[in-house]
Design a protein around this motif. Structure first.
Motif, PDB file in Angstrom:
ATOM      1  N   THR A 119      57.869   5.407 -22.798  1.00  0.00           N
ATOM      2  CA  THR A 119      57.523   6.276 -23.933  1.00  0.00           C
ATOM      3  C   THR A 119      58.779   6.766 -24.634  1.00  0.00           C
ATOM      4  O   THR A 119      58.830   6.823 -25.863  1.00  0.00           O
ATOM      5  CB  THR A 119      56.672   7.470 -23.445  1.00  0.00           C
ATOM      6  OG1 THR A 119      55.524   6.968 -22.771  1.00  0.00           O
ATOM      7  CG2 THR A 119      56.244   8.346 -24.598  1.00  0.00           C
ATOM      8  N   PHE A 120      59.807   7.095 -23.854  1.00  0.00           N
ATOM      9  CA  PHE A 120      61.086   7.536 -24.427  1.00  0.00           C
ATOM     10  C   PHE A 120      61.697   6.427 -25.280  1.00  0.00           C
ATOM     11  O   PHE A 120      62.183   6.681 -26.384  1.00  0.00           O
ATOM     12  CB  PHE A 120      62.039   7.956 -23.304  1.00  0.00           C
ATOM     13  CG  PHE A 120      63.386   8.405 -23.778  1.00  0.00           C
ATOM     14  CD1 PHE A 120      63.536   9.604 -24.473  1.00  0.00           C
ATOM     15  CD2 PHE A 120      64.513   7.639 -23.546  1.00  0.00           C
ATOM     16  CE1 PHE A 120      64.784  10.015 -24.910  1.00  0.00           C
ATOM     17  CE2 PHE A 120      65.758   8.035 -23.977  1.00  0.00           C
ATOM     18  CZ  PHE A 120      65.901   9.243 -24.668  1.00  0.00           C
ATOM     19  N   VAL A 121      61.658   5.208 -24.774  1.00  0.00           N
ATOM     20  CA  VAL A 121      62.187   4.061 -25.536  1.00  0.00           C
ATOM     21  C   VAL A 121      61.400   3.897 -26.837  1.00  0.00           C
ATOM     22  O   VAL A 121      61.981   3.707 -27.911  1.00  0.00           O
ATOM     23  CB  VAL A 121      62.158   2.770 -24.690  1.00  0.00           C
ATOM     24  CG1 VAL A 121      62.452   1.543 -25.540  1.00  0.00           C
ATOM     25  CG2 VAL A 121      63.144   2.873 -23.538  1.00  0.00           C
ATOM     26  N   ALA A 122      60.084   3.981 -26.760  1.00  0.00           N
ATOM     27  CA  ALA A 122      59.249   3.857 -27.964  1.00  0.00           C
ATOM     28  C   ALA A 122      59.559   4.972 -28.960  1.00  0.00           C
ATOM     29  O   ALA A 122      59.631   4.732 -30.175  1.00  0.00           O
ATOM     30  CB  ALA A 122      57.771   3.893 -27.583  1.00  0.00           C
ATOM     31  N   PHE A 123      59.785   6.184 -28.453  1.00  0.00           N
ATOM     32  CA  PHE A 123      60.140   7.323 -29.313  1.00  0.00           C
ATOM     33  C   PHE A 123      61.461   7.061 -30.031  1.00  0.00           C
ATOM     34  O   PHE A 123      61.578   7.286 -31.242  1.00  0.00           O
ATOM     35  CB  PHE A 123      60.217   8.600 -28.467  1.00  0.00           C
ATOM     36  CG  PHE A 123      60.680   9.811 -29.210  1.00  0.00           C
ATOM     37  CD1 PHE A 123      59.896  10.394 -30.193  1.00  0.00           C
ATOM     38  CD2 PHE A 123      61.912  10.382 -28.919  1.00  0.00           C
ATOM     39  CE1 PHE A 123      60.328  11.521 -30.885  1.00  0.00           C
ATOM     40  CE2 PHE A 123      62.354  11.504 -29.597  1.00  0.00           C
ATOM     41  CZ  PHE A 123      61.558  12.076 -30.584  1.00  0.00           C
ATOM     42  N   LEU A 124      62.455   6.559 -29.307  1.00  0.00           N
ATOM     43  CA  LEU A 124      63.751   6.262 -29.935  1.00  0.00           C
ATOM     44  C   LEU A 124      63.631   5.145 -30.971  1.00  0.00           C
ATOM     45  O   LEU A 124      64.258   5.215 -32.040  1.00  0.00           O
ATOM     46  CB  LEU A 124      64.784   5.877 -28.876  1.00  0.00           C
ATOM     47  CG  LEU A 124      65.338   7.026 -28.050  1.00  0.00           C
ATOM     48  CD1 LEU A 124      66.312   6.494 -27.005  1.00  0.00           C
ATOM     49  CD2 LEU A 124      66.021   8.054 -28.923  1.00  0.00           C
ATOM     50  N   VAL A 125      62.842   4.137 -30.686  1.00  0.00           N
ATOM     51  CA  VAL A 125      62.637   3.048 -31.646  1.00  0.00           C
ATOM     52  C   VAL A 125      61.958   3.594 -32.903  1.00  0.00           C
ATOM     53  O   VAL A 125      62.330   3.237 -34.032  1.00  0.00           O
ATOM     54  CB  VAL A 125      61.834   1.891 -31.017  1.00  0.00           C
ATOM     55  CG1 VAL A 125      61.404   0.887 -32.066  1.00  0.00           C
ATOM     56  CG2 VAL A 125      62.651   1.218 -29.936  1.00  0.00           C
ATOM     57  N   LEU A 126      60.987   4.471 -32.730  1.00  0.00           N
ATOM     58  CA  LEU A 126      60.325   5.101 -33.879  1.00  0.00           C
ATOM     59  C   LEU A 126      61.327   5.905 -34.699  1.00  0.00           C
ATOM     60  O   LEU A 126      61.361   5.792 -35.936  1.00  0.00           O
ATOM     61  CB  LEU A 126      59.172   5.987 -33.403  1.00  0.00           C
ATOM     62  CG  LEU A 126      58.448   6.777 -34.494  1.00  0.00           C
ATOM     63  CD1 LEU A 126      57.696   5.820 -35.429  1.00  0.00           C
ATOM     64  CD2 LEU A 126      57.495   7.789 -33.880  1.00  0.00           C
ATOM     65  N   LEU A 127      62.150   6.715 -34.036  1.00  0.00           N
ATOM     66  CA  LEU A 127      63.165   7.499 -34.761  1.00  0.00           C
ATOM     67  C   LEU A 127      64.129   6.593 -35.518  1.00  0.00           C
ATOM     68  O   LEU A 127      64.469   6.870 -36.673  1.00  0.00           O
ATOM     69  CB  LEU A 127      63.948   8.388 -33.785  1.00  0.00           C
ATOM     70  CG  LEU A 127      63.254   9.604 -33.217  1.00  0.00           C
ATOM     71  CD1 LEU A 127      64.187  10.347 -32.257  1.00  0.00           C
ATOM     72  CD2 LEU A 127      62.783  10.540 -34.319  1.00  0.00           C
TER      73      LEU A 127
END
Length: 189
Positions: free
Chosen positions: A48-56
């Protein structure tokens, strides 16, 4: 009304930044694809953290492209005061830096077998960078002239860059030290 600054000093670096950011976001997309394929057993929180960073990062690139479009396609007001998309880039850069460095500080804490002093020594400049970055973000959204903003915020910008460099160097040095130290015992293969 303020005069329009030298366009080559604004649009040239902006176009180079958009090209570089597009390339690096493409590299991030490839890395993300490989990560989710090879490390599907990682904890859900990490994924989820990786997905959040990709979104940012994706929103960051979008804001950079919007800023370039507004500044190069005939919106003279955007040459005097940065468009809101450009101000959002500052906020996102700050948030991404804080998230990534905090993650690496946690990794360093694990590698060092809970050396809290080292983690604290890295977290202080990280938090300082975030705080001074937020000050710059607030003033960026209130700016009426890029030139006045740059002159007024110059000390804060230099402080932010300096604390970011200290944080990066401290985390990298700590990671290198502990990885080298553990190479002979725990990572012998």
């Amino acid at each position: 009304m303020a005069s329009i600054p030298n366009l080559t000093l604004i649009l040239g670096p902006l176009q180079i930044g958009v090209a570089a950011s597009s390339f690096l976001t493409g590299c991030l997309a490839i890395q993300t694809y490989i990560y989710y394929g090879k490390f599907s057993s990682d904890p859900c929180l990490l994924k989820t953290f990786v997905a959040f960073l990709v979104l940012l990062e994706t929103i960051h690139l979008l804001c950079i492209v919007i800023t370039q479009w507004q500044m190069s396609l005939g919106l003279p007001a955007s040459l005097i005061a940065s468009p809101y998309a450009g101000d959002t880039v500052i906020a996102l850069t700050n948030l991404i830096f804080f998230c990534v460095q905090s993650f690496f500080i946690l990794r360093l804490l694990k590698l060092s077998k809970n050396n809290k002093y080292l983690a604290l020594a890295c977290m202080v400049p990280c938090a300082g960078t975030f705080a001074s970055g937020m000050v710059i973000t607030v003033y960026a959204f209130m700016m009426t002239s890029i030139e006045q903003f740059a002159n007024a915020q110059y000390p804060t910008i230099i402080t932010t860059l300096a604390t970011a460099a200290v944080c990066e160097i401290a985390v990298t040095t700590g990671m290198m030290y502990y990885l080298f130290k553990l190479r002979k015992t725990e990572f012998s293969r």
